[in-house]
Design a protein around this motif. Structure first.
Motif, short mmCIF file in Angstrom:
data_model
loop_
_atom_site.label_atom_id
_atom_site.label_comp_id
_atom_site.label_asym_id
_atom_site.label_seq_id
_atom_site.Cartn_x
_atom_site.Cartn_y
_atom_site.Cartn_z
N ASP A 1 106.71 -39.04 44.56
CA ASP A 1 107.14 -40.22 43.54
C ASP A 1 108.81 -40.01 43.53
O ASP A 1 109.27 -41.21 43.26
CB ASP A 1 106.40 -39.81 42.42
CG ASP A 1 105.05 -40.10 42.34
OD1 ASP A 1 104.43 -40.98 43.14
OD2 ASP A 1 104.25 -39.43 41.31
N GLN A 2 109.34 -39.07 43.95
CA GLN A 2 110.45 -38.94 43.59
C GLN A 2 111.22 -39.63 44.87
O GLN A 2 112.42 -40.23 44.75
CB GLN A 2 111.15 -37.23 43.81
CG GLN A 2 110.78 -36.88 42.30
CD GLN A 2 110.91 -35.31 42.39
OE1 GLN A 2 111.63 -34.94 43.22
NE2 GLN A 2 110.52 -34.67 41.40
N ALA B 1 109.98 -42.07 46.29
CA ALA B 1 109.83 -43.72 46.23
C ALA B 1 110.99 -44.00 45.10
O ALA B 1 111.23 -44.95 45.35
CB ALA B 1 108.44 -43.86 45.51
N ALA B 2 111.03 -43.32 44.17
CA ALA B 2 112.07 -43.54 42.84
C ALA B 2 113.53 -43.74 43.49
O ALA B 2 114.13 -44.67 43.21
CB ALA B 2 112.10 -42.66 42.06
N THR C 1 107.64 -47.51 42.33
CA THR C 1 106.87 -46.54 41.40
C THR C 1 105.38 -46.69 41.89
O THR C 1 105.01 -47.63 42.45
CB THR C 1 107.15 -47.10 40.07
OG1 THR C 1 106.82 -48.31 40.06
CG2 THR C 1 108.58 -46.73 39.66
N ARG C 2 104.66 -45.61 41.95
CA ARG C 2 103.17 -45.59 42.09
C ARG C 2 102.69 -46.63 41.23
O ARG C 2 102.88 -46.63 39.97
CB ARG C 2 102.69 -44.08 42.06
CG ARG C 2 101.28 -43.83 42.40
CD ARG C 2 100.87 -42.72 42.20
NE ARG C 2 101.74 -41.60 42.74
CZ ARG C 2 101.38 -40.84 43.80
NH1 ARG C 2 100.33 -41.18 44.68
NH2 ARG C 2 102.22 -39.97 44.52
N GLN C 3 101.49 -47.38 41.82
CA GLN C 3 100.91 -48.47 40.87
C GLN C 3 99.87 -47.57 40.17
O GLN C 3 99.27 -46.81 40.60
CB GLN C 3 100.33 -49.51 41.85
CG GLN C 3 101.27 -50.53 42.63
CD GLN C 3 100.76 -51.41 43.27
OE1 GLN C 3 99.53 -51.31 43.60
NE2 GLN C 3 101.57 -52.39 43.74
N LEU D 1 101.13 -45.34 48.99
CA LEU D 1 102.56 -45.28 48.44
C LEU D 1 103.47 -44.98 49.35
O LEU D 1 104.64 -45.64 49.58
CB LEU D 1 102.56 -44.09 47.44
CG LEU D 1 103.89 -43.90 46.54
CD1 LEU D 1 104.70 -45.26 45.96
CD2 LEU D 1 104.08 -42.96 45.55
N ARG E 1 108.01 -54.23 41.32
CA ARG E 1 108.63 -53.07 40.44
C ARG E 1 108.19 -53.40 39.01
O ARG E 1 108.01 -52.58 38.21
CB ARG E 1 110.01 -53.08 40.22
CG ARG E 1 110.63 -52.42 41.76
CD ARG E 1 112.49 -52.42 41.54
NE ARG E 1 112.85 -51.92 42.67
CZ ARG E 1 114.28 -51.92 42.84
NH1 ARG E 1 115.07 -52.02 41.62
NH2 ARG E 1 114.90 -51.35 43.75
N GLU F 1 105.32 -53.51 36.24
CA GLU F 1 103.66 -53.10 35.92
C GLU F 1 103.11 -54.07 35.74
O GLU F 1 103.24 -55.12 35.09
CB GLU F 1 103.99 -52.25 34.63
CG GLU F 1 102.66 -51.41 34.33
CD GLU F 1 102.78 -50.58 33.20
OE1 GLU F 1 101.43 -50.21 32.77
OE2 GLU F 1 103.89 -50.68 32.65
#
Length: 352
Positions: free
Chosen positions: A65-66, A68-69, A74-76, A179, A205, A207
């Motif tokens: 996740d980091q 990806a950030a 961001t993780r869906q 991801l 990006r 949501e």
């Protein structure tokens, strides 16, 4: 990676080389060396794990996740399956019957669904259809047609419920493999503020956006059309406006950007199943229906419908020994402007 025993033997050899003495395996110093070897082996495991988390190709969980950030990704999150519940009475209602929002029905396996708005069964009518969604997000909320039949909170006067169509669109939170693929793709398709990758990345990006496809020069030079979907399929007006406002603020100068819902293309699926002599056809049929409903989500935007993928999905359902897809008859090509959706799903027993 070295094992504890390998490290221990290296320590014994080093001790003998430096002291000229061979340690007996039962002496106190040998026991201490073995304990030390176990600690060194644990440190090597930790060092390798830290190295794995340092690169997106091997990182997992929160560490992925980091990574990806750092790419603005961001993780869906998991999405709830959506569909329709039909409430009915045995005889035409003598008076209007209220069905409160949040009325819960479930499958025989205990998967719960709730209405998303209040409804009324009119006087003189026997049925009313109400939009509903799974109580819990995730692919477990995908249910085949006519499988949600248990009333858990019975509105006054209502005798039963059923879902005339499948509940679909439920998806689990994005796993590490998916991801990771998006993160690595962001390095391969570097957004530069003007290309399709930029518009797609910005849309994703938000949501609630499951997939995005950008088409340059869609209406001539200086125009970009961005098609987006929600996990359950077509996006609502609020999501379209949210993404449109964001892209309008970030677009290139003198570029006309539109954010659109794709055209939905209904795909009828007919499949024959062989569940063997001891298999329960109805149970397997419901599982196959749920799996098919869960495959046709917003993530299919622009992708082809391949019989090989659909067949693998069906064959992986517990209890399926063999299958035969009768429809569709061939693969359907992908189109960035179109979203394949599940039409009529027919599951029947394979003839001997």
């Amino acid at each position: 990676m070295r094992t504890t025993e390998e490290i221990y033997q290296e320590m014994l050899a080093a001790f003998e080389a430096r002291s000229g003495r061979r340690l007996d395996g039962s002496c106190d110093l040998a026991v201490r060396l073995y304990a030390l070897a176990a600690q060194v082996q644990a440190l090597e495991c930790q060092a390798e794990w830290v190295l794995d988390q340092s690169f997106p190709q091997t990182a997992q969980g929160a560490y992925l996740d980091q990574h990806a950030a750092m790419r603005g990704i961001t993780r869906q999150a998991a999405a709830r399956a959506a569909g329709t519940l039909r409430f009915y009475t045995e005889e035409p209602a003598a008076a209007a019957l209220d069905i409160p929002a949040g009325s819960v029905c479930m499958t025989e396996d205990g998967v719960r669904f709730q209405t998303t708005r209040a409804a009324v069964l009119p006087e003189g009518e026997r049925t009313v259809d109400v939009p509903a969604e799974a109580v819990e997000p995730g692919s477990g909320g995908n249910a085949g047609p006519e499988t949600v039949t248990v009333l858990t909170s019975c509105p006054v006067g209502i005798m039963g419920c059923v879902n005339p169509e499948a509940f679909s669109g439920g998806s689990d939170a994005e796993d590490d493999a998916a991801l990771r693929a998006r993160v690595l793709e962001s390095y391969q398709r570097l957004p530069n503020g003007a290309n399709a990758a930029f518009y797609e990345e910005q849309a994703l990006r938000h949501e609630g956006v499951a997939a995005a496809r950008a088409i340059g020069r869609a209406r001539g030079i200086g125009t970009v059309d961005v098609y987006i979907t929600a996990p359950g399929g077509a996006p609502d007006a609020a999501l379209l406006e949210e993404v449109r406002a964001d892209l309008q603020a970030k677009r290139e100068i003198a570029v006309d950007v539109q954010v659109l819902a794709p055209e939905t293309v209904s795909t009828d699926v007919t499949v024959e199943l062989d569940v063997g002599e001891n298999g329960d056809f109805e149970t397997v049929k419901d599982a196959v229906s749920a799996a098919a409903a869960g495959w046709f989500t917003g993530k299919l935007l622009g992708r082809p419908v391949r019989l090989a993928e659909l067949g693998r999905l069906i064959y992986n359902v517990d209890g399926v020994e063999n299958y035969h897809i009768l429809a569709p008859a061939a693969d359907a090509p992908g189109d960035a402007k179109k979203l394949p959706v599940l039409g009529t799903l027919t599951v029947r027993a394979m003839e001997a």
